[in-house]
Design a protein around this motif. Structure first.
Motif, PDB file in Angstrom:
ATOM      1  N   ALA A  71     -17.186  51.147 -68.420  1.00  0.00           N
ATOM      2  CA  ALA A  71     -17.652  50.353 -69.598  1.00  0.00           C
ATOM      3  C   ALA A  71     -18.264  51.614 -70.578  1.00  0.00           C
ATOM      4  O   ALA A  71     -18.677  52.551 -70.063  1.00  0.00           O
ATOM      5  CB  ALA A  71     -18.731  49.510 -69.240  1.00  0.00           C
ATOM      6  N   HIS A  72     -17.953  51.269 -71.704  1.00  0.00           N
ATOM      7  CA  HIS A  72     -18.496  52.097 -72.835  1.00  0.00           C
ATOM      8  C   HIS A  72     -18.787  51.500 -73.967  1.00  0.00           C
ATOM      9  O   HIS A  72     -18.037  50.232 -74.460  1.00  0.00           O
ATOM     10  CB  HIS A  72     -17.339  53.424 -72.999  1.00  0.00           C
ATOM     11  CG  HIS A  72     -18.164  54.357 -73.946  1.00  0.00           C
ATOM     12  ND1 HIS A  72     -19.139  55.294 -73.561  1.00  0.00           N
ATOM     13  CD2 HIS A  72     -17.689  54.464 -75.309  1.00  0.00           C
ATOM     14  CE1 HIS A  72     -19.290  56.009 -74.814  1.00  0.00           C
ATOM     15  NE2 HIS A  72     -18.438  55.640 -75.717  1.00  0.00           N
ATOM     16  N   SER A  73     -19.576  51.913 -74.817  1.00  0.00           N
ATOM     17  CA  SER A  73     -20.062  51.391 -76.118  1.00  0.00           C
ATOM     18  C   SER A  73     -19.852  52.420 -77.149  1.00  0.00           C
ATOM     19  O   SER A  73     -20.354  53.367 -77.065  1.00  0.00           O
ATOM     20  CB  SER A  73     -21.341  50.613 -76.235  1.00  0.00           C
ATOM     21  OG  SER A  73     -21.921  50.193 -77.350  1.00  0.00           O
ATOM     22  N   PHE A  74     -18.965  52.066 -78.071  1.00  0.00           N
ATOM     23  CA  PHE A  74     -18.929  53.138 -79.313  1.00  0.00           C
ATOM     24  C   PHE A  74     -19.831  52.458 -80.354  1.00  0.00           C
ATOM     25  O   PHE A  74     -19.868  51.521 -80.708  1.00  0.00           O
ATOM     26  CB  PHE A  74     -17.618  53.099 -79.845  1.00  0.00           C
ATOM     27  CG  PHE A  74     -16.503  53.475 -78.661  1.00  0.00           C
ATOM     28  CD1 PHE A  74     -16.291  54.864 -78.636  1.00  0.00           C
ATOM     29  CD2 PHE A  74     -15.657  52.580 -78.343  1.00  0.00           C
ATOM     30  CE1 PHE A  74     -15.179  55.418 -77.685  1.00  0.00           C
ATOM     31  CE2 PHE A  74     -14.849  53.042 -77.215  1.00  0.00           C
ATOM     32  CZ  PHE A  74     -14.448  54.407 -77.235  1.00  0.00           C
ATOM     33  N   ASP A 100     -11.135  59.151 -71.030  1.00  0.00           N
ATOM     34  CA  ASP A 100     -10.060  59.441 -70.082  1.00  0.00           C
ATOM     35  C   ASP A 100      -9.432  58.276 -69.392  1.00  0.00           C
ATOM     36  O   ASP A 100      -8.343  58.249 -69.345  1.00  0.00           O
ATOM     37  CB  ASP A 100     -10.280  60.442 -68.892  1.00  0.00           C
ATOM     38  CG  ASP A 100     -10.615  62.060 -69.665  1.00  0.00           C
ATOM     39  OD1 ASP A 100      -9.870  62.299 -70.812  1.00  0.00           O
ATOM     40  OD2 ASP A 100     -11.036  62.870 -68.998  1.00  0.00           O
ATOM     41  N   TRP A 101     -10.321  57.328 -69.040  1.00  0.00           N
ATOM     42  CA  TRP A 101      -9.936  56.070 -68.345  1.00  0.00           C
ATOM     43  C   TRP A 101      -9.155  55.007 -69.120  1.00  0.00           C
ATOM     44  O   TRP A 101      -8.704  54.186 -68.745  1.00  0.00           O
ATOM     45  CB  TRP A 101     -11.207  55.679 -67.611  1.00  0.00           C
ATOM     46  CG  TRP A 101     -12.420  55.190 -68.442  1.00  0.00           C
ATOM     47  CD1 TRP A 101     -13.495  56.149 -68.575  1.00  0.00           C
ATOM     48  CD2 TRP A 101     -12.577  53.862 -69.279  1.00  0.00           C
ATOM     49  NE1 TRP A 101     -14.290  55.309 -69.656  1.00  0.00           N
ATOM     50  CE2 TRP A 101     -13.806  54.093 -69.583  1.00  0.00           C
ATOM     51  CE3 TRP A 101     -11.791  52.747 -69.608  1.00  0.00           C
ATOM     52  CZ2 TRP A 101     -14.381  53.206 -70.636  1.00  0.00           C
ATOM     53  CZ3 TRP A 101     -12.393  51.871 -69.942  1.00  0.00           C
ATOM     54  CH2 TRP A 101     -13.732  52.080 -70.766  1.00  0.00           C
ATOM     55  N   HIS A 128      -4.658  49.207 -78.853  1.00  0.00           N
ATOM     56  CA  HIS A 128      -3.345  48.704 -78.325  1.00  0.00           C
ATOM     57  C   HIS A 128      -2.154  49.853 -77.883  1.00  0.00           C
ATOM     58  O   HIS A 128      -1.839  49.975 -76.743  1.00  0.00           O
ATOM     59  CB  HIS A 128      -2.730  47.908 -79.083  1.00  0.00           C
ATOM     60  CG  HIS A 128      -1.950  47.021 -78.284  1.00  0.00           C
ATOM     61  ND1 HIS A 128      -0.400  47.359 -78.110  1.00  0.00           N
ATOM     62  CD2 HIS A 128      -1.732  45.493 -78.059  1.00  0.00           C
ATOM     63  CE1 HIS A 128       0.260  46.304 -77.578  1.00  0.00           C
ATOM     64  NE2 HIS A 128      -0.405  45.216 -77.389  1.00  0.00           N
ATOM     65  N   GLN A 129      -2.171  50.736 -78.881  1.00  0.00           N
ATOM     66  CA  GLN A 129      -1.111  51.929 -78.748  1.00  0.00           C
ATOM     67  C   GLN A 129      -1.672  53.003 -77.829  1.00  0.00           C
ATOM     68  O   GLN A 129      -0.845  53.578 -76.932  1.00  0.00           O
ATOM     69  CB  GLN A 129      -0.871  52.611 -80.217  1.00  0.00           C
ATOM     70  CG  GLN A 129      -0.089  51.747 -81.064  1.00  0.00           C
ATOM     71  CD  GLN A 129      -0.206  52.377 -82.334  1.00  0.00           C
ATOM     72  OE1 GLN A 129      -1.191  52.798 -83.052  1.00  0.00           O
ATOM     73  NE2 GLN A 129       1.172  52.375 -82.891  1.00  0.00           N
ATOM     74  N   PHE A 130      -3.033  53.105 -77.592  1.00  0.00           N
ATOM     75  CA  PHE A 130      -3.637  54.049 -77.009  1.00  0.00           C
ATOM     76  C   PHE A 130      -3.527  53.811 -75.352  1.00  0.00           C
ATOM     77  O   PHE A 130      -3.201  54.550 -74.692  1.00  0.00           O
ATOM     78  CB  PHE A 130      -5.075  54.283 -77.298  1.00  0.00           C
ATOM     79  CG  PHE A 130      -5.759  55.536 -76.723  1.00  0.00           C
ATOM     80  CD1 PHE A 130      -5.269  56.965 -77.009  1.00  0.00           C
ATOM     81  CD2 PHE A 130      -6.713  55.299 -75.841  1.00  0.00           C
ATOM     82  CE1 PHE A 130      -5.840  58.028 -76.428  1.00  0.00           C
ATOM     83  CE2 PHE A 130      -7.310  56.580 -75.276  1.00  0.00           C
ATOM     84  CZ  PHE A 130      -6.916  57.732 -75.360  1.00  0.00           C
TER      85      PHE A 130
END
Length: 511
Positions: A158-161, A197-198, A281-283
């Motif tokens: 999980a991450h928050s930008f 990376d994930w 979506h592309q990434f």
């Protein structure tokens, strides 16, 4: 109308773009029925000044909006109340003073969610309202964007930008073409995604949460003249996102505000959101883009319900959703189990003889449809088929894709071939001709079996099925006088005969 029950839940979500008050009634299944939803477009993010403080104007908007919400709450007897704030309040340097001000003015505890909590609640909403076992979630607000990766329904990352639609919009330079600004935004968000990376090349569904994603799905449904109501679990492809982006980019802001499906208050921020979704979506090389109507607020409710459980999610989302239908429409469980048992006996015989290509997946459809067959009777007996189809096709059923929901609606509402064709007409592109024939057979079978419990007394104890070249003989064993069941079965068997292209010979034996 407000009932005298005293178990209403109220949740206030102080977001960067909008503030919402939502009032729910919970049930024993851990599901929450929304009874009121009040939205205010506060755009607090725009009042976060260059020094990182929420301005006086921002404070006034915050307190005034919460005061309005408090007036709404006066008529509800609450058993639980939560007030949470997300990115803008979290990032404000005067957050402690804001918490004190809310307490002083309203006597409410304003809880500021951490980045981890905000991401977790979004994940929790998705795994408790879809059948997806693996995916990447993205929840884009005005001031932050949360992403999670889950597998086997468990959260892995999980991450928050610290960017959202409003902060990205600030990257626009008004002397240049909008596309140039969006290209700058694309490069920026891609740099952010590359720090994780994930995220890269996961090749899983991208599940989007929040108002911007909802607006994108609404635009797509309007463009496609989508015949089914409801947004939850609505699937799209990247080409759909690209088409909508091109469509909106070609319009002025004034014209964009008139686009059907797009909220006027999101017209200026929808393209930064779309650019982010397309880039992500592309990434991750997503196989599809799926909208989740359930988000932060639902995740908070699920966390509350499952706090004493082994896992913070339901073991079977679809089963819970089907049970909710049973409860909402006062369906008879004894009759459901009887229909399910008898239908299984006849279906197994058809399957073992490879009749009409029925397979194990068809039993899943038939079994689910048995739970809700003819539920439209709850509204009106004379037009129960129409009500059954409409309710099932257009109601959110957590854990079912829109296509699978259509299949259950068609089988559960079966009346005759003519009505079946009427129901399938808007959805012809969804199903092949052979699929439509199969669903008509399952519907005819379910309707026939339903006749064997016409009086809801469970008089039929067993069925023997003998399949011959030109006919099928059913020996139906009963424990009581079954005259009503015999009459209905003889009357309705023609639909099953037409679907199977064989005669049905019925023999009723009282034991």
């Amino acid at each position: 109308m407000i009932t005298q029950r005293e178990d209403y839940y109220a949740l206030i979500d102080i977001g960067s773009n909008t503030m919402r008050l939502v009032i729910y009634l919970p049930n024993e299944l851990g599901r929450f029925r929304e009874v009121e939803n009040v939205k205010a477009v506060a755009r607090l993010r725009n009042h976060l000044n260059d020094d990182g403080y929420l301005s006086k104007d921002g404070e006034t908007i915050l307190i005034d909006t919460l005061s309005d919400f408090k007036d709404v709450l006066k008529i509800y007897p609450l058993s639980h109340f939560t007030c949470v704030a997300t990115a803008t309040i979290r990032q404000a340097k005067n957050q402690a003073a804001l918490v004190k001000k809310v307490k002083a003015e309203l006597d409410w505890e304003m809880e500021i969610l951490s980045e981890e909590e905000e991401a977790y609640f979004g994940y929790l909403a998705v795994v408790n309202s879809t059948s997806l076992t693996e995916g990447i979630t993205v929840d884009m607000g005005g001031g932050s964007t949360e992403v999670t990766y889950f597998k086997e329904r468990k959260i892995i990352h999980a991450h928050s930008f610290s960017f959202g639609t409003l902060s990205l919009r600030r990257m626009y330079q008004y002397e240049e073409a909008e596309k140039t600004s969006l290209d700058r935004i694309k490069r920026y968000v891609l740099e952010q995604f590359e720090t994780l990376d994930w995220l890269k090349n996961r090749a899983v569904p991208l599940i989007a949460i929040g108002g911007s994603a909802r607006n994108v799905a609404q635009i797509d449904q309007v463009d496609k003249d989508y015949p089914m109501a409801g947004l939850h679990q609505y699937p799209m492809l990247k080409k759909d996102l690209d088409r909508i982006q091109d469509q909106l980019l070609s319009l002025t802001l004034k014209k964009r505000q008139k686009v059907e499906g797009l909220s006027k208050d999101r017209a200026d921020i929808i393209l930064p959101a779309l650019t982010t979704f397309i880039t992500l979506h592309q990434f991750i090389k997503a196989d599809r883009f799926v909208l989740s109507q359930k988000g932060l607020r639902d995740g908070i409710n699920y966390a509350l319900f499952f706090k004493d459980k082994t896992h913070p999610y339901s073991p079977n989302v679809l089963e819970d959703s089907m049970q909710e239908l049973v409860n909402d429409f006062n369906l008879d469980l004894k009759q459901i189990f009887q229909i399910e048992r008898l239908a299984r006996t006849v279906f197994n015989a058809l399957y073992s003889h490879k009749m009409k290509g029925v397979n194990k997946q068809d039993w899943q459809v038939l079994n689910r449809a048995a739970y809700v067959f003819n539920l439209g009777e709850y509204i009106d007996n004379e037009s129960s088929a129409q009500h059954t189809f409409y309710l099932l096709a257009n109601r959110t059923i957590d854990g079912l894709s829109h296509r699978d929901k259509l299949k259950i609606a068609l089988v559960s509402s079966f009346k005759n071939k003519t009505v079946f064709k009427q129901f399938t007409r808007p959805y012809k592109s969804w199903l092949t001709k052979s699929e439509r024939k199969k669903l008509r057979l399952l519907g005819a079978l379910l309707k026939f079996i339903y006749c064997l419990d016409a009086t809801k007394r469970q008089v039929v104890t067993d069925i023997d099925v003998e399949v011959k070249r030109k006919k099928i003989k059913l020996t139906i064993y009963t424990k009581k006088n079954a005259a009503p069941e015999i009459y209905q079965a003889e009357k309705q068997k023609k639909h099953l005969e037409k679907a199977l292209k064989r005669d049905l010979v019925l023999s009723f034996v009282r034991k």
